[in-house]
Design a protein around this motif. Structure first.
Motif, PDB file in Angstrom:
ATOM      1  N   GLU A 168     -14.495  29.397 -10.724  1.00 46.33           N
ATOM      2  CA  GLU A 168     -15.345  30.075  -9.748  1.00 46.33           C
ATOM      3  C   GLU A 168     -14.526  30.568  -8.550  1.00 46.33           C
ATOM      4  OE1 GLU A 168     -18.371  27.346  -8.649  1.00 46.33           O
ATOM      5  OE2 GLU A 168     -19.183  27.132 -10.678  1.00 46.33           O
ATOM      6  N   THR A 169     -13.603  29.714  -8.067  1.00 44.48           N
ATOM      7  CA  THR A 169     -12.811  30.072  -6.896  1.00 44.48           C
ATOM      8  C   THR A 169     -11.913  31.269  -7.178  1.00 44.48           C
ATOM      9  OG1 THR A 169     -12.786  27.752  -6.146  1.00 44.48           O
ATOM     10  CG2 THR A 169     -11.120  29.218  -5.224  1.00 44.48           C
ATOM     11  N   VAL A 170     -11.151  31.197  -8.263  1.00 41.68           N
ATOM     12  CA  VAL A 170     -10.230  32.288  -8.602  1.00 41.68           C
ATOM     13  C   VAL A 170     -11.010  33.550  -8.950  1.00 41.68           C
ATOM     14  CG1 VAL A 170      -8.443  33.045 -10.224  1.00 41.68           C
ATOM     15  CG2 VAL A 170      -8.439  30.690  -9.363  1.00 41.68           C
ATOM     16  N   GLY A 171     -12.181  33.388  -9.561  1.00 37.61           N
ATOM     17  CA  GLY A 171     -12.996  34.521  -9.985  1.00 37.61           C
ATOM     18  C   GLY A 171     -13.584  35.330  -8.859  1.00 37.61           C
ATOM     19  N   GLU A 172     -13.421  34.855  -7.604  1.00 37.07           N
ATOM     20  CA  GLU A 172     -13.886  35.635  -6.460  1.00 37.07           C
ATOM     21  C   GLU A 172     -13.155  36.971  -6.370  1.00 37.07           C
ATOM     22  OE1 GLU A 172     -13.524  33.206  -3.016  1.00 37.07           O
ATOM     23  OE2 GLU A 172     -14.881  31.645  -3.767  1.00 37.07           O
ATOM     24  N   VAL A 173     -11.945  37.024  -6.929  1.00 36.69           N
ATOM     25  CA  VAL A 173     -11.209  38.290  -7.046  1.00 36.69           C
ATOM     26  C   VAL A 173     -11.171  38.635  -8.531  1.00 36.69           C
ATOM     27  CG1 VAL A 173      -9.023  39.496  -6.663  1.00 36.69           C
ATOM     28  CG2 VAL A 173      -9.828  37.785  -5.008  1.00 36.69           C
ATOM     29  N   ARG A 174     -11.892  39.663  -8.892  1.00 33.44           N
ATOM     30  CA  ARG A 174     -12.113  39.975 -10.306  1.00 33.44           C
ATOM     31  C   ARG A 174     -10.816  40.167 -11.087  1.00 33.44           C
ATOM     32  NH1 ARG A 174     -16.788  41.733 -12.754  1.00 33.44           N
ATOM     33  NH2 ARG A 174     -16.522  42.755 -14.778  1.00 33.44           N
ATOM     34  N   SER A 178      -8.028  37.915 -15.423  1.00 25.39           N
ATOM     35  CA  SER A 178      -7.247  38.255 -16.619  1.00 25.39           C
ATOM     36  C   SER A 178      -5.890  37.562 -16.629  1.00 25.39           C
ATOM     37  CB  SER A 178      -7.050  39.770 -16.712  1.00 25.39           C
ATOM     38  OG  SER A 178      -6.308  40.244 -15.592  1.00 25.39           O
ATOM     39  N   LYS A 179      -5.495  36.982 -15.510  1.00 26.72           N
ATOM     40  CA  LYS A 179      -4.200  36.315 -15.396  1.00 26.72           C
ATOM     41  C   LYS A 179      -4.322  34.801 -15.332  1.00 26.72           C
ATOM     42  CE  LYS A 179      -3.039  40.442 -12.934  1.00 26.72           C
ATOM     43  NZ  LYS A 179      -4.127  41.094 -13.702  1.00 26.72           N
ATOM     44  N   PHE A 180      -5.538  34.310 -15.095  1.00 28.71           N
ATOM     45  CA  PHE A 180      -5.757  32.885 -14.832  1.00 28.71           C
ATOM     46  C   PHE A 180      -6.536  32.232 -15.970  1.00 28.71           C
ATOM     47  CE2 PHE A 180      -8.418  29.461 -13.110  1.00 28.71           C
ATOM     48  CZ  PHE A 180      -7.457  28.659 -12.516  1.00 28.71           C
ATOM     49  N   ARG A 181      -6.124  31.014 -16.318  1.00 27.68           N
ATOM     50  CA  ARG A 181      -6.900  30.227 -17.274  1.00 27.68           C
ATOM     51  C   ARG A 181      -6.750  28.745 -16.935  1.00 27.68           C
ATOM     52  NH1 ARG A 181      -2.362  31.326 -20.707  1.00 27.68           N
ATOM     53  NH2 ARG A 181      -1.422  29.443 -21.586  1.00 27.68           N
ATOM     54  N   VAL A 182      -7.762  27.965 -17.339  1.00 30.25           N
ATOM     55  CA  VAL A 182      -7.747  26.523 -17.129  1.00 30.25           C
ATOM     56  C   VAL A 182      -7.698  25.834 -18.482  1.00 30.25           C
ATOM     57  CG1 VAL A 182      -8.956  24.544 -16.166  1.00 30.25           C
ATOM     58  CG2 VAL A 182      -9.107  26.746 -15.016  1.00 30.25           C
ATOM     59  N   GLU A 183      -6.795  24.887 -18.612  1.00 30.91           N
ATOM     60  CA  GLU A 183      -6.735  24.039 -19.796  1.00 30.91           C
ATOM     61  C   GLU A 183      -7.131  22.624 -19.372  1.00 30.91           C
ATOM     62  OE1 GLU A 183      -2.874  24.399 -21.547  1.00 30.91           O
ATOM     63  OE2 GLU A 183      -3.087  26.559 -21.930  1.00 30.91           O
TER      64      GLU A 183
END
Length: 432
Positions: A168-174, A178-183
């Motif tokens: 949610e936090t990283v997704g504030e910048v659309r 495409s560069k971020f993922r959580v494992e």
């Protein structure tokens, strides 16, 4: 001089402790090593401290405008209002000083990385995701477009709820998505990493080392051999006690050897004489969780650069032993420290100071340069270049300290974190 203050993670708690039933269920019918006890006390899905407080990581609604505050008193009053309004346990430095703390880390990465190859960043224990967002923001605005467009940022997070918050936090910048993922997994579990990755990368660990499981070793005096400490239930099933066994666990043995690598014969003779005159038992806490994590990281990311920050020392520790932890909880609105780690049964945080000298030695050992039984001559080439900086020195070098300064010159980022340091470690071409 360091003092306990709400500006430092976990040294004060500001949340209401809901009544829960904690028990010795984190220890079964068989004895467990101290590191397994600590892991259960902190992370057990039913009884663990963090499992029951997955939402305890604070997230500020907006950044603090330090330049509008008069000084330290105004800053502390502002923090007090935030904590009372938020009803959470603690704010991390990267949250308190957003976005400037993360921007300093991003600048350190940009200055010391090869921007001609794709940038890959891994963060262990990403908290609320504010560090990831701050770094992605900084690179998007300050690096060549190709660096941002081709980079990846992977968060390895053990908590499912925190993993969702990070998205949610990283997704504030659309464009970040495409560069971020959580494992969602344990970074110290080798099986979760898959095949080794040979490309250069960065690994970030902020306030991670202090909560990694530690082991405890005990000796009757200064020259007797170390023994492993295990935790076992009493016959009444309600209390716990320590059990001492000969040193057999491979991870503990490796850690002990790294700690004692530089001890020479003259020191051993002096200790032998001293122990006969003033014999006393010894207790030593070993960062075996850190050693295991570094072993895994160096195996799966052999060309990684590492940046870590954590406590270099903790005040008011009453638990005995070298590198002993602080075990703290909150009852009736007040912080309370335990005198024994065995009293923590899911209702208290257990956190350790980081011995940065030992961290450096473990880093060199895990990289394959420093062998326990090999040639340790000065003619050997080191595989890694390392640097330890106080938080204030790090931020003055890589950050923008004017952004966290109040009107009268007081700067909480530089002035209040005297007990925290940064560790930087990068590979070199010298691999003899």
């Amino acid at each position: 001089m360091f003092t306990r203050s709400p500006t430092t993670k976990k040294l004060s708690f500001f949340f209401h402790l809901h009544k829960s039933h904690f028990s010795t269920d984190i220890v079964g019918d068989k004895p467990v090593l101290v590191r397994d006890f600590i892991h259960s006390a902190l992370y057990d899905p039913k009884h663990g401290y963090f499992s029951q407080r997955s939402r305890s990581v604070g997230v500020l609604e907006r950044s603090i405008k330090f330049n509008q505050l008069e000084g330290r008193k105004a800053y502390m009053n502002h923090l007090d209002k935030i904590y009372k309004r938020s009803d959470i346990s603690w704010f991390t430095p990267v949250e308190l000083f957003k976005p400037w703390y993360a921007h300093g880390i991003a600048e350190a990465i940009m200055r010391t990385t090869q921007l001609s190859v794709p940038l890959h960043i891994y963060e262990i224990g990403g908290g609320s995701g504010i560090c990831a967002k701050g770094i992605l923001d900084y690179i998007m605005l300050n690096a060549p477009a190709r660096v941002y467009n081709n980079m990846t940022y992977t968060s390895v997070e053990i908590s499912p709820s925190l993993a969702e918050i990070q998205k949610e936090t990283v997704g504030e910048v659309r464009s970040h998505l495409s560069k971020f993922r959580v494992e969602c997994r344990d970074a110290a579990d080798r099986s979760g990493w898959g095949d080794a990755k040979q490309q250069p990368c960065w690994v970030i660990m902020l306030e991670v080392l202090d909560n990694l499981p530690h082991d405890l070793v005990y000796s009757e005096n200064q020259i007797f051999p170390w023994k492993e400490v295990w935790v076992e239930k009493q016959h009444d099933k309600e209390s716990l006690f320590e059990l001492y066994k000969p040193l057999e666990d491979p991870l503990i043995k490796r850690c002990v050897e790294i700690v004692e690598l530089d001890k020479n014969q003259s020191v051993s003779i002096a200790k032998s004489v001293w122990s006969k005159v003033f014999p006393k038992p010894r207790r030593c806490w070993l960062p075996t969780g850190c050693l295991k994590l570094l072993e895994v990281l160096h195996e799966v990311l052999p060309r990684m650069s590492l940046i870590a920050s954590d406590f270099s020392f903790l005040p008011d520790v009453s638990i005995p032993g070298e590198r002993a932890p602080l075990v703290s909880t909150k009852k009736d609105g007040r912080s309370e420290d335990y005198n024994s780690y065995l009293d923590a049964k899911g209702d208290a945080d257990i956190f350790f100071p980081t011995d940065f000298w030992l961290l450096e030695r473990m880093d060199h050992y895990c990289s394959g340069w420093m062998k326990l039984h090999g040639d340790n001559s000065t003619n050997q080439g080191k595989k890694r270049r390392t640097l330890v900086l106080d938080t204030s020195a790090f931020m003055e070098e890589f950050g923008l300290p004017t952004k966290t300064r109040t009107k009268d010159g007081y700067n909480p980022l530089l002035d209040d974190f005297k007990n925290t340091k940064f560790y930087l470690s990068v590979p070199t071409h010298n691999i003899k």
